[in-house]
Design a protein around this motif. Sequence first.
Motif, mmCIF file in Angstrom:
data_model
loop_
_atom_site.group_PDB
_atom_site.id
_atom_site.type_symbol
_atom_site.label_atom_id
_atom_site.label_comp_id
_atom_site.label_asym_id
_atom_site.label_seq_id
_atom_site.Cartn_x
_atom_site.Cartn_y
_atom_site.Cartn_z
ATOM 1 N N SER A 45 0.840 -1.206 0.000
ATOM 2 C CA SER A 45 0.000 0.000 0.000
ATOM 3 C C SER A 45 0.871 1.250 0.000
ATOM 4 N N ALA A 46 1.941 1.207 0.790
ATOM 5 C CA ALA A 46 2.856 2.348 0.839
ATOM 6 C C ALA A 46 3.521 2.562 -0.509
ATOM 7 N N LYS A 47 3.945 1.483 -1.147
ATOM 8 C CA LYS A 47 4.556 1.605 -2.464
ATOM 9 C C LYS A 47 3.529 2.090 -3.490
ATOM 10 N N MET A 48 2.287 1.630 -3.371
ATOM 11 C CA MET A 48 1.240 2.057 -4.303
ATOM 12 C C MET A 48 0.916 3.537 -4.115
ATOM 13 N N ALA A 49 0.984 4.012 -2.873
ATOM 14 C CA ALA A 49 0.738 5.425 -2.611
ATOM 15 C C ALA A 49 1.759 6.293 -3.338
ATOM 16 N N LYS A 50 2.970 5.784 -3.461
ATOM 17 C CA LYS A 50 3.998 6.517 -4.195
ATOM 18 C C LYS A 50 3.706 6.502 -5.695
ATOM 19 N N ALA A 51 2.953 5.495 -6.144
ATOM 20 C CA ALA A 51 2.671 5.384 -7.572
ATOM 21 C C ALA A 51 1.829 6.551 -8.074
ATOM 22 N N ASP A 52 0.805 6.946 -7.267
ATOM 23 C CA ASP A 52 -0.018 8.078 -7.702
ATOM 24 C C ASP A 52 0.389 9.375 -7.006
ATOM 25 N N GLY A 53 1.448 9.298 -6.196
ATOM 26 C CA GLY A 53 2.050 10.515 -5.664
ATOM 27 C C GLY A 53 1.458 11.072 -4.401
ATOM 28 N N GLN A 54 0.457 10.422 -3.808
ATOM 29 C CA GLN A 54 -0.134 10.984 -2.603
ATOM 30 C C GLN A 54 -0.805 9.920 -1.751
ATOM 31 N N VAL A 55 -0.899 10.230 -0.470
ATOM 32 C CA VAL A 55 -1.628 9.382 0.472
ATOM 33 C C VAL A 55 -2.799 10.198 0.983
ATOM 34 N N THR A 56 -4.013 9.735 0.712
ATOM 35 C CA THR A 56 -5.186 10.487 1.127
ATOM 36 C C THR A 56 -5.746 9.924 2.426
ATOM 37 N N ARG A 57 -6.556 10.768 3.082
ATOM 38 C CA ARG A 57 -7.219 10.303 4.304
ATOM 39 C C ARG A 57 -8.124 9.113 4.004
ATOM 40 N N ALA A 58 -8.732 9.120 2.796
ATOM 41 C CA ALA A 58 -9.614 8.014 2.412
ATOM 42 C C ALA A 58 -8.853 6.700 2.347
ATOM 43 N N GLU A 59 -7.590 6.753 1.877
ATOM 44 C CA GLU A 59 -6.793 5.530 1.793
ATOM 45 C C GLU A 59 -6.455 5.007 3.178
ATOM 46 N N VAL A 60 -6.178 5.916 4.101
ATOM 47 C CA VAL A 60 -5.899 5.508 5.478
ATOM 48 C C VAL A 60 -7.146 4.884 6.086
ATOM 49 N N THR A 61 -8.299 5.513 5.843
ATOM 50 C CA THR A 61 -9.565 4.980 6.359
ATOM 51 C C THR A 61 -9.842 3.605 5.770
ATOM 52 N N ALA A 62 -9.567 3.454 4.477
ATOM 53 C CA ALA A 62 -9.816 2.171 3.811
ATOM 54 C C ALA A 62 -8.974 1.062 4.420
ATOM 55 N N PHE A 63 -7.727 1.392 4.764
ATOM 56 C CA PHE A 63 -6.888 0.371 5.391
ATOM 57 C C PHE A 63 -7.502 -0.060 6.715
ATOM 58 N N ARG A 64 -8.043 0.898 7.463
ATOM 59 C CA ARG A 64 -8.656 0.558 8.744
ATOM 60 C C ARG A 64 -9.945 -0.229 8.561
#
Length: 226
Positions: A45-64
């Motif tokens: 997930s961390a590597k994928m976040a680098k793929a589109d250049g940003q980590v959003t709050r929605a992505e953090v929520t989705a992980f939870r």
Amino acid sequence: MSIWTRITDLVEALRSGEGLAALFERLRTPPERTVAFTIAVIALSAKMAKADGQVTRAEVTAFREVFHIPPEDEPGAARVFNLARQDVAGFEEYARRIGAMFGDRKDTLCDLMEGLFHIALSDGAYHPAEDAFLERVAEIFGLDQRRFARLRARFVPEARRDPYAILGVDPDTPLPEIRKAWRGLVRESHPDAMIARGVPPEAVKLSEKRLIDINRAWEEISRQAA
């Protein structure tokens, strides 16, 4: 000991300068695979976040939504994420080690891909870089195009919601064979089956949406055949 305590202990035990990818060599045995599965989802997930250049709050929520993280364990999960983002090892190296760790357990690797799709789509957009990332990860995992298409058809809004693709069958497949494929996917999605193949109990929520999609696809196909 909780899975998160175990992950924190493993991260703390890393030798100075050793990358997170080294952990995957230590987690090959079945009792450790639930830990490995969780670390794999965090790391990719961390590597994928680098793929589109940003980590959003929605992505953090989705992980939870995939993993329940107790408040006291959130710093440990965050550290794994940050280590993966900073690690000089590329995502392909991570994917190769994870693929080798799970060996021929393609069902477990599909479970892991499902979590990544869930996180990628959490912000309501599917970036072309995310698509390329996930397709490449699936290729390294040894997942064929049909398995990848089945996942993509379930998650990506722009993808045609083909019920046959979701069940992994061709439109000209006889209905009894389609029913057999549907039942097999339902069995694979049972929480007990997922836990047995290394998916941690914290991530079994993945099966809920999968079962909805699988059953909806079968209902659509069987209704058309009636």
